[in-house]
Every structure is written in structure tokens, then in C-alpha cells.
Design a protein around this motif. Structure first.
Motif, PDB file in Angstrom:
ATOM      1  N   VAL A 252     -46.442  63.543 -51.305  1.00 36.93           N
ATOM      2  CA  VAL A 252     -46.736  64.961 -51.097  1.00 36.93           C
ATOM      3  C   VAL A 252     -45.475  65.745 -51.416  1.00 36.93           C
ATOM      4  O   VAL A 252     -44.403  65.172 -51.654  1.00 36.93           O
ATOM      5  N   LEU A 253     -45.580  67.058 -51.429  1.00 34.82           N
ATOM      6  CA  LEU A 253     -44.424  67.875 -51.801  1.00 34.82           C
ATOM      7  C   LEU A 253     -43.256  67.664 -50.840  1.00 34.82           C
ATOM      8  O   LEU A 253     -42.097  67.729 -51.247  1.00 34.82           O
ATOM      9  N   GLY A 254     -43.557  67.398 -49.569  1.00 36.30           N
ATOM     10  CA  GLY A 254     -42.486  67.171 -48.597  1.00 36.30           C
ATOM     11  C   GLY A 254     -41.684  65.919 -48.890  1.00 36.30           C
ATOM     12  O   GLY A 254     -40.446  65.939 -48.840  1.00 36.30           O
ATOM     13  N   THR A 255     -42.360  64.806 -49.192  1.00 39.54           N
ATOM     14  CA  THR A 255     -41.633  63.578 -49.500  1.00 39.54           C
ATOM     15  C   THR A 255     -40.946  63.670 -50.861  1.00 39.54           C
ATOM     16  O   THR A 255     -39.858  63.122 -51.059  1.00 39.54           O
ATOM     17  N   LEU A 256     -41.574  64.379 -51.791  1.00 36.39           N
ATOM     18  CA  LEU A 256     -40.939  64.574 -53.091  1.00 36.39           C
ATOM     19  C   LEU A 256     -39.663  65.391 -52.946  1.00 36.39           C
ATOM     20  O   LEU A 256     -38.638  65.084 -53.563  1.00 36.39           O
ATOM     21  N   PHE A 257     -39.706  66.425 -52.118  1.00 37.18           N
ATOM     22  CA  PHE A 257     -38.500  67.215 -51.848  1.00 37.18           C
ATOM     23  C   PHE A 257     -37.413  66.343 -51.236  1.00 37.18           C
ATOM     24  O   PHE A 257     -36.242  66.420 -51.627  1.00 37.18           O
ATOM     25  N   TYR A 258     -37.783  65.508 -50.266  1.00 39.85           N
ATOM     26  CA  TYR A 258     -36.792  64.671 -49.583  1.00 39.85           C
ATOM     27  C   TYR A 258     -36.106  63.735 -50.576  1.00 39.85           C
ATOM     28  O   TYR A 258     -34.880  63.612 -50.571  1.00 39.85           O
TER      29      TYR A 258
END
Length: 302
Positions: A252-258
Motif C-alpha cells: 500500500v502507499l504507506g509501506t511503499l513510502f516507508y
């Protein structure tokens, strides 16, 4: 009189100052810093190199585009599935609890307990439950003669994300039941009694009275779910880690950002800049929808 007004303003400012300071430190400043950082290449240490809209170009049109699109689709999928399941099941359970069933207070407590468990602990527990070898889920299926249904729930690319969604539903359902139950109990009994006197069936009462009067609550919960769905990170991280496996099927965008900002996904010096750009991208998805929601609600109230 002017002295009294000045004193009231002073006290008002004094009361809101602590909250304003905290909001500035933890919301406004990080957002402005991320927005400015999105125009730079930076590895987290060393000099920053100004690239203008280069990071946005890389995000939307470069080699990074495939990862962003994959994560975005998963966020949309997550929002759609959780909205249907959590609001649908939440409304049904709330109806049951509002019908004066025996032990209603006990059921309310049981339903709400998972919502009190920290999400990272939920991920740890369900990671154990879903273990393909010794997990409670597969062992229970085998015990009751349904061993053919046992699966590597978090290791199968087609099952991993739906499994995460179901775990999320289990954890958050109590919150939506609580809010929808309050909405249902706030409906005047006279309306339902009059409907029953006129010969309406329980289904008609639910569909023609309870559901329409609960729509404002549904709207509010839906926009909250939209915001939370595009900020989801903890449950995916707890169950699948930052790599969002298997094969990025739960990304998801959150894990991709991390991974982009802290895990070295961005090449060389571009990591932190791309991470900041991705956070701005998430903001640009959430903010217009939130503004549109407020505009629609204000129009309906007028």
C-alpha cells in the motif's frame, strides 16, 4: 467593557495555545517540511540537491510509476472492501444489539474488545493464528474435518491481502457498531411504533426508517474510512513487514513510502526526496475528497 473583552480573548488564547503549539509541531511543520523536501534529492544525510518537479515526474511517469500504481490499487481495494464489510456488518450487528436482545451489554463488550488492542499487537497475534504449520486457524479447520481448506494465508499472493482486510475488519468492527448503534438508538421510537401500527414489517421499518435516518452517520464514517484507508500501514507492516510480500501483493502507499524513505528503495540520493514526494501525493488524494465531502454536507444542511 473593552477591558473584559480583552481579558476574555487573552484567556481564550491561553487555553488554545498548548493545542496550537502541539498541532504546529506534529502536523503543520512536518507537512511543510515534507512539501519542501519533495523538491530535493536527499539521502537523509549530506547535501540536498534541488530538482524542482523531478521527483513528481519520477513518481508519476518514471520507473517508480509501477510501484505507485500497484500500491494505489491496493489502497482503493482496501477502502472498498473495508467499507462494505465494516459498515455492512456494523449496521447489522448494531440492529441486533438495538433490538433489546438478552445480554446485549455483554455482546457490546465482546464486539468492542478487539478495538482496544493495539494494531501492532493484533498483527502479531494473527500472524501466529495464521501460521500455516501450527496456527490456530489451520489447526481448527483440520480438527473439524475441513483440513482441505487450510492455506498459507499470508504466504499466498492471492489470499494475503484479503486476509489482511479480514483481520482489519475483526479489529475495527466494534468501533463502527458503537457509532451506528448510537445513531439507531437516537431515532425516536414513535416513528417505528407508528410504522408497526400501520402494518409495516420489521424489514420495512429498517429499510424505510432506520437506514435513511442513519445515512448522515454512514457518510461521516465513510469519509473517515477513506482517510484511514489511504493512511493504512500498521496492519500490513505487522503481518507482512515493510516488503509487503509475497511479491508486493499487499503493498500500500504507506509501506511503499516507508521503504522509499527509510528502506533504500530509492536509488542513491533520491530516497528521502521520493519518500517526501509520495507523502505529498497521498495528501493530494485525501484532501480534495475531504473538501468535497465537507462541501456536500454543508449543502445538504442548508
Amino acid at each position: 467593557m473593552n477591558t473584559k473583552k480583552s481579558r476574555d480573548r487573552y484567556y481564550l488564547l491561553l487555553f488554545i495555545l498548548p493545542g496550537l503549539v502541539l498541532y504546529t509541531m506534529f502536523v503543520i511543520y512536518p507537512f511543510i517540511a515534507s512539501l519542501l523536501l519533495s523538491f530535493y534529492k536527499w539521502a537523509g544525510v549530506g547535501p540536498k540537491i534541488f530538482v524542482g518537479l523531478g521527483n513528481f515526474k519520477e513518481l508519476l511517469f518514471g520507473a517508480f510509476r509501477g510501484d505507485v500504481l500497484n500500491a494505489l490499487i491496493h489502497n482503493i481495494y482496501f477502502f472498498t472492501a473495508t467499507s462494505i464489510l465494516e459498515l455492512g456488518l456494523g449496521f447489522f450487528v448494531a440492529l441486533m444489539l438495538a433490538s433489546n436482545i438478552k445480554k446485549a451489554s455483554l455482546f457490546k463488550t465482546i464486539v468492542y474488545i478487539p478495538n482496544m488492542i493495539p494494531m501492532i499487537l493484533v498483527g502479531f497475534l494473527w500472524g501466529l493464528f495464521l501460521n500455516p504449520q501450527v496456527g490456530l486457524v489451520n489447526q481448527t479447520l483440520k480438527t473439524i474435518g475441513l483440513g482441505f481448506l487450510a492455506r498459507p494465508w499470508l504466504g499466498d499472493a492471492t489470499l494475503a491481502f484479503p486476509t489482511i482486510i479480514l483481520v482489519n475488519v475483526w479489529r475495527n468492527l466494534g468501533f463502527y457498531v458503537l457509532i451506528l448503534l448510537a445513531s439507531i438508538l437516537n431515532i425516536p421510537n414513535e416513528l417505528m411504533e407508528a410504522a408497526y401500527i400501520d402494518g409495516a414489517s420489521p424489514w420495512n421499518v429498517v429499510w424505510k426508517i432506520i437506514f435513511p435516518l442513519s445515512i448522515p452517520t454512514f457518510r461521516t464514517l465513510l469519509i473517515l474510512m477513506f482517510i484511514w484507508s489511504f493512511n493504512v500501514f500498521d496492519i500490513v507492516y505487522a503481518l507482512e513487514g515493510a516488503q509487503a510480500g509475497p511479491f508486493r501483493s499487499t503493498d500500500v502507499l504507506g509501506t511503499l513510502f516507508y521503504r522509499t524513505a527509510f528502506g533504500g528503495l530509492g536509488s542513491g540520493i533520491t530516497g528521502m526526496g521520493l519518500g517526501a514526494t509520495l507523502s505529498v501525493f497521498i495528501f493530494l488524494i485525501i484532501m480534495p475528497v475531504s473538501i468535497l465531502y465537507v462541501h456536500i454536507v454543508e449543502r445538504k444542511e442548508k
